[in-house]
Design an enzyme around this catalytic site. Structure first.
Site, PDB file in Angstrom:
ATOM      1  N   HIS A 238     116.369  56.465  18.749  1.00  9.49           N
ATOM      2  CA  HIS A 238     117.706  56.805  18.067  1.00  9.49           C
ATOM      3  C   HIS A 238     117.792  58.102  17.458  1.00  9.49           C
ATOM      4  CE1 HIS A 238     115.719  54.758  14.696  1.00  9.49           C
ATOM      5  NE2 HIS A 238     116.750  55.516  13.910  1.00  9.49           N
ATOM      6  N   ASP A 239     116.708  58.608  16.463  1.00  6.88           N
ATOM      7  CA  ASP A 239     116.471  59.725  15.886  1.00  6.88           C
ATOM      8  C   ASP A 239     115.740  60.907  16.538  1.00  6.88           C
ATOM      9  OD1 ASP A 239     118.618  59.354  13.933  1.00  6.88           O
ATOM     10  OD2 ASP A 239     117.340  58.534  12.844  1.00  6.88           O
ATOM     11  N   LYS A 242     115.683  64.624  15.948  1.00  7.92           N
ATOM     12  CA  LYS A 242     115.619  65.293  14.640  1.00  7.92           C
ATOM     13  C   LYS A 242     114.243  66.304  14.812  1.00  7.92           C
ATOM     14  CE  LYS A 242     117.114  61.757  11.394  1.00  7.92           C
ATOM     15  NZ  LYS A 242     116.749  60.756  10.379  1.00  7.92           N
ATOM     16  N   HIS A 267     121.379  66.342  15.900  1.00  8.26           N
ATOM     17  CA  HIS A 267     120.361  65.459  16.066  1.00  8.26           C
ATOM     18  C   HIS A 267     120.847  64.617  17.214  1.00  8.26           C
ATOM     19  CE1 HIS A 267     121.422  62.577  13.188  1.00  8.26           C
ATOM     20  NE2 HIS A 267     120.624  61.756  14.076  1.00  8.26           N
ATOM     21  N   HIS A 294     125.674  57.128  15.587  1.00  2.00           N
ATOM     22  CA  HIS A 294     126.365  57.629  14.149  1.00  2.00           C
ATOM     23  C   HIS A 294     127.869  57.686  14.480  1.00  2.00           C
ATOM     24  CE1 HIS A 294     123.101  58.418  11.793  1.00  2.00           C
ATOM     25  NE2 HIS A 294     122.543  59.346  12.532  1.00  2.00           N
TER      26      HIS A 294
END
Length: 380
Positions: A238-239, A242, A267, A294
């Site tokens: 999910h991230d 980044k 991101h 998000h």
């Protein structure tokens, strides 16, 4: 005339039996071609074996050459069993490559009575033969137990089960190769997810917890097992976007400026761009999650301002999982929140940041999620 009539009757019965066998084989070939779970695949093969040779039970064993064991989850009436690859009829068949047709197992010194004694089952006749792959390497064994209506298995049963074993060898080899590739892909995805988190000084256990939270919530929300598992394996990504965020912003201990926050929000797009062109279903799911976790139920999220059902259910579920874990964990910019404050936040954000139905399911089963958090807790 009587002999001729008898021969015609027998020929008709033989043709009918052949038709039944072919229909059975084609039925199970169709089922197995759609199966993606090794345990269910082995059960289908066991079911096929019982029908082909009219056995009371059938077990499919796989050989683990590295560990010198054979194991099964496909036994009718038994749980998963792992035994040395030199043990019993299965081990003997695998070691010698020979088909064993035993009339009374209790009269043979190689028979292990342990399972019978534990279950109360009485094993009599056994037909056991090795399963080989296309290179001729033995990868397992078929074992049929207790011929129905007869004291022992016949020579014809041996021929039929040999056919099944040949088909099983080809099917299992292909399946195991695909399974190995899938497991490798999942491991790579989890490792990449941990890499993304490590850049922001978050632990690898964060992605493990998010994966388990997502899976549990997906099941509670009624998603099929296959989709829930897809979410479990893809949510660690999910991230991943980044990795493209500058350290000065990613690791800043204080509050971000408006400009810095706008950069941080990118991101979600970066993560989506990494996976969006992939033809693999797992990576397509990862792309959705990276892009939408998000977004907010009320449409005030980012990067696209999606709202309500316009947000994919994968994104909605991962949002709950990610925020729950983030709030309960120490970060460079904050200390972990107490549980009471976290639950109050979710109630406040019901049908605002998060889908209300998912919040209700989450809080109604909070003990399950706390058990996951404890299992994968960060150790100092």
């Amino acid at each position: 005339m009587i002999n001729q009539h008898t021969r015609e009757v027998n020929r008709s019965k033989g043709a009918a039996n052949s038709d039944i066998l072919l229909a059975t084989i084609f039925e199970y070939m169709g089922k197995m071609s759609l199966e993606t779970d090794i345990h269910k695949m082995l059960l289908l093969l066991a079911d096929l074996g019982t029908k082909l040779v009219q056995a009371d039970r059938c077990t499919v064993w796989l050989h683990n050459r590295d560990r010198h064991t054979v194991w099964t989850v496909a036994g009718h009436g038994v749980e998963r069993i792992s035994i040395p690859d030199t043990s019993g009829f299965v081990g003997r068949s695998i070691q010698t490559g020979v088909t064993l047709n035993i009339g009374d197992a209790y009269l043979d010194e190689h028979f292990n009575k342990t399972v019978d004694l534990e279950t109360g089952y009485r094993t009599r006749s056994i037909l056991c033969m090795p399963i080989s792959n296309q290179e001729g390497t033995i990868i397992g064994a078929f074992q049929a137990i207790n011929k129905i209506g007869m004291p022992s298995f016949t020579a014809n049963d041996e021929k039929i089960l040999t056919f099944a074993a040949t088909y099983a060898g080809k099917s299992l080899e292909s399946f195991l190769l695909q399974d190995e590739l899938a497991e490798t892909q999942k491991e790579i995805i989890e490792t990449l997810g941990e890499l993304g988190e490590s850049r922001s000084q978050e632990t690898g256990n964060h992605v493990k917890r998010v994966a388990e939270y997502s899976y549990a919530l997906a099941k509670l929300a009624g998603l099929p097992e296959e989709e829930a598992m897809e979410l479990r394996y893809a949510s660690p990504m999910h991230d991943i976007g980044k990795v493209a965020i500058p350290d000065a912003i990613l690791l800043k201990p204080g509050k971000l400026t408006d400009a810095e926050y706008e950069t941080m929000k990118k991101h979600a797009v970066y993560g989506y761009e990494i996976f969006r062109k992939s033809g693999r279903q797992l990576l397509k799911t990862a792309a959705i999650i990276a892009h939408q976790h998000h977004e907010r139920w009320d449409g005030q999220g980012y990067p696209s301002g999606l709202k309500e059902d316009g947000i994919h259910v994968y994104g909605r579920i991962t949002a709950v999982a990610d925020v729950f874990d983030a709030l309960g964990s120490d970060r460079v910019y904050k200390k972990a929140w107490p549980l009471e404050k976290i639950t109050a936040y979710f109630l406040e954000q019901r049908d605002r940041q998060f889908e209300g139905r998912l919040v209700d399911l989450f809080l109604d089963h909070l003990d399950e999620f706390l058990a996951i958090r404890n299992k994968y807790a960060d150790r100092g």
